[in-house]
Design an enzyme around this catalytic site. Sequence first.
Site, PDB file in Angstrom:
ATOM      1  N   CYS A   1      35.952 -16.953 -26.840  1.00 20.77           N
ATOM      2  CA  CYS A   1      34.793 -17.347 -27.637  1.00 20.77           C
ATOM      3  C   CYS A   1      33.711 -17.861 -26.695  1.00 20.77           C
ATOM      4  O   CYS A   1      33.984 -18.756 -25.877  1.00 20.77           O
ATOM      5  CB  CYS A   1      35.184 -18.442 -28.630  1.00 20.77           C
TER       6      CYS A   1
ATOM      7  N   CYS B   1      29.209 -12.800 -28.462  1.00 25.02           N
ATOM      8  CA  CYS B   1      30.243 -13.378 -29.324  1.00 25.02           C
ATOM      9  C   CYS B   1      31.339 -12.336 -29.432  1.00 25.02           C
ATOM     10  O   CYS B   1      31.054 -11.145 -29.616  1.00 25.02           O
ATOM     11  CB  CYS B   1      29.681 -13.725 -30.698  1.00 25.02           C
TER      12      CYS B   1
END
Length: 257
Positions: free
Chosen positions: A91, A205
């Site tokens: 992440c 992302c």
Amino acid sequence: MLTGSPAIPFQQMHMQADTSGRVLVLDSGVGGLSVQREIKRMLPDAALLYLADRAAFPYGDWDAAALREHICALVVSVSEVWQPSAVVIACNTASTLVLKSLREIMSVPVVGTVPAIKPAASQTQSGVFAVLATPGTVKRDYTQDLIIEFAPEHHIALVGATGLAALAEDKLAGRVVDLDRLLQEIVPCFVEKDGQRTDCIVLGCTHYPFLQEEMEQVAPWPVTWIDPAPAIAKRLVQVVEPETIATGFEDLFFLTS
């Protein structure tokens, strides 16, 4: 999309711990599976433990200090049970906050995910590219430092998308992606500057690669989409000792809620 066992609640994790040495892959949802698939491509025999921190989804909405504390505590708790050979924070938002802290407290390699600004700077032909990420990743000093170091002369559109991760979760759950909403999220990436226009978009992302097909469909013009997952998997291979990685076991997938 999931490999190995079906999702198991986090509370049952103690009951499932039958081996040490799995690679722990963590994200706030299923976006990090884009990283897991690249790890399996490079390390096909490795046993992985994927932790989808759904209780905290999305990480981009958290206060920075609270998120750092939460992730460090979660990784330590899981590691006490499973004794992983390495930790992958799949992440961008989390990585820009917790890598330093985790590396100080963990005795195994910790691999993070950061915006692929350096590759974009080398690949762009127009000198104009975009970083499509969560608002949290866009505003982090970490991201600004990467721009200063690797792309100071480029024109970069920093786009903080608020709903793309949720759209990716929808797709992976079998729901239809709202293309109008998707276009609204990505259209700020497409800019023109001094007669040149965006030719590369960094997918900042790990959820976003799952939407690449739809993004190509609605994009105002063709661009190169830069997925950081292969580089993350390559870095894991570089830093982990192969003999420490568990093999011969199915991958496991856990949910915190």
